[in-house]
Design a protein around this motif. Structure first.
Motif, PDB file in Angstrom:
ATOM      1  N   SER A  39      61.657  75.386  23.391  1.00  0.00           N
ATOM      2  CA  SER A  39      60.861  76.556  23.012  1.00  0.00           C
ATOM      3  C   SER A  39      60.934  77.685  24.040  1.00  0.00           C
ATOM      4  O   SER A  39      60.506  78.810  23.752  1.00  0.00           O
ATOM      5  N   THR A  40      61.477  77.416  25.226  1.00  0.00           N
ATOM      6  CA  THR A  40      61.547  78.448  26.260  1.00  0.00           C
ATOM      7  C   THR A  40      62.607  79.488  25.908  1.00  0.00           C
ATOM      8  O   THR A  40      63.732  79.146  25.541  1.00  0.00           O
ATOM      9  N   ASP A  41      62.240  80.757  26.045  1.00  0.00           N
ATOM     10  CA  ASP A  41      63.163  81.857  25.773  1.00  0.00           C
ATOM     11  C   ASP A  41      64.419  81.722  26.643  1.00  0.00           C
ATOM     12  O   ASP A  41      64.327  81.408  27.838  1.00  0.00           O
ATOM     13  N   GLU A  42      65.573  81.977  26.045  1.00  0.00           N
ATOM     14  CA  GLU A  42      66.840  81.783  26.760  1.00  0.00           C
ATOM     15  C   GLU A  42      66.992  82.737  27.936  1.00  0.00           C
ATOM     16  O   GLU A  42      67.561  82.379  28.971  1.00  0.00           O
ATOM     17  N   LYS A  90      64.950  81.328  30.693  1.00  0.00           N
ATOM     18  CA  LYS A  90      65.659  80.179  31.276  1.00  0.00           C
ATOM     19  C   LYS A  90      66.723  80.630  32.269  1.00  0.00           C
ATOM     20  O   LYS A  90      66.846  80.069  33.372  1.00  0.00           O
TER      21      LYS A  90
END
Length: 354
Positions: A53-56, A59
């Motif tokens: 779910s973490t935005d790329e 990341k």
């Protein structure tokens, strides 16, 4: 260590500050409350990197943070401890707003003294409105003031500082410089000497970036971004040099034997000269990004520039004595830190002239 334990540690520190604060209850309370809000919002970076779910984009930036932290530890011999292993998403572009001040006939930072930390050339607030209100109070007392947003700060090892979302608006190399700067504060800190501490941390950031770039990682991965950063740094250096020259000119005026009226008249002329030179600078670099900052330039702003850059060349000269040997560099800085203030200034001046 869990949040509850950290809460106890923070409470203990806040109580110590309050008992030592001589009536500054409100200020220290907001500082403790703000710090607790930051610490209690942390998320482990490793968990964010593994979560789908973490935005790329987030990341990627957090991966950069890990790379820079490891480089700082392994190559620059900086100690991060448990810092920069957690992430905090803020509701604003800044985590703290600092109030800076100076007297009408001085380019030395007004000093605020704190338990444990000594005297410093700024006073920080977690709420912008509180910073502005305090600045207005100082202005009514006759001081020249400036309020500036802060994207990062160091707790000097008292707590494990997290990565803040305010860090991540920076480009890749600016992010690295920011981390190196803040980690340098954990390495060496002199109570009551803002110019020494900030100039040292700025030097570590500059020298650390130079060493990072020597690996050619950025140039190989994104040469356009590297060239943009080089131009940005050259532009920033030229701007800082312009301000430091104006600060030196004004300092000479304020220390001269002129009458108060004579000093004030010379001050006005010096600031007009600075604005003229800034317009020439902006035309040369085709850059207007400093316009807002320069609109009402005053002693407080020039004092701040001095604090962060006054001894930059001195520390760079110290590093050049044994380039690449960070251990010897830090030993030299520590020796300076242990000198009485007047002797330290003499040594820093000698280094600057080399």
């Amino acid at each position: 260590m869990g949040c509850c334990c950290r809460g106890v540690s923070l409470l203990t520190l806040v109580v110590t500050l309050l008992l030592s604060g001589c009536g500054q209850f409100g200020y220290y309370w907001q500082a403790g409350k703000g710090q607790w809000s930051v610490l209690s919002s942390r998320q482990p970076i490793d968990s964010l990197l593994s979560a789908d779910s973490t935005d790329e984009i987030l990341k990627l930036k957090l991966q950069h943070v890990q790379q820079f932290r490891q480089f700082a530890e392994q190559q620059l011999l900086l100690e991060s401890g448990g810092s920069y292993r957690h992430f905090v998403a803020l509701d604003d572009d800044y985590v703290v707003w600092n109030v800076y001040a100076a007297k009408p006939l001085s380019v030395e930072s007004y000093q605020w003294c704190y338990p444990l930390l000594g005297c410093m050339g700024y006073r920080g607030y977690f709420q912008k409105s509180s910073a502005i209100a305090y600045a207005e109070q100082l202005a009514e007392e006759g001081l020249e003031v400036h309020v500036g947003g802060v994207t990062a700060y160091s707790t000097l090892g008292w707590f494990n500082d997290p990565v803040l979302s305010s860090f991540l608006g920076e480009n890749t190399l600016d992010l690295a410089a920011l981390l190196f700067h803040e980690l340098a504060h954990r390495k060496i800190y002199v109570r009551g000497d803002t110019a020494f501490n900030e100039s040292f941390a700025t030097a570590v950031a500059h020298l650390g970036i130079a060493q990072w770039l020597a690996t050619d990682r950025v140039a190989q991965q994104d040469p356009a971004a590297f060239q943009h950063w080089q131009r940005q740094q050259a532009r920033a250096s030229a701007f800082i040099e312009l301000l430091l020259e104006a600060r030196e000119e004004l300092s000479a005026i304020y220390c001269s034997g002129r009458t108060v009226d004579g000093k004030l008249q010379a001050k006005d002329k010096a600031y007009l000269k600075l604005q003229t030179r800034y317009r020439q600078y902006a035309e040369q670099w085709h850059y207007r990004g400093y316009d807002a900052w320069m609109a009402d330039i005053n002693n407080a702003q020039l004092a701040t520039v001095g604090d962060y850059n006054l001894w930059l060349k001195s520390f760079e000269a110290l590093y050049r004595q044994n380039p690449g040997d960070w251990q010897l560099f830090y030993q030299g800085v520590q020796q300076l830190a242990e000198l009485p203030r007047k002797e330290r200034v003499i040594e820093l001046e000698l280094l600057k002239s080399r």
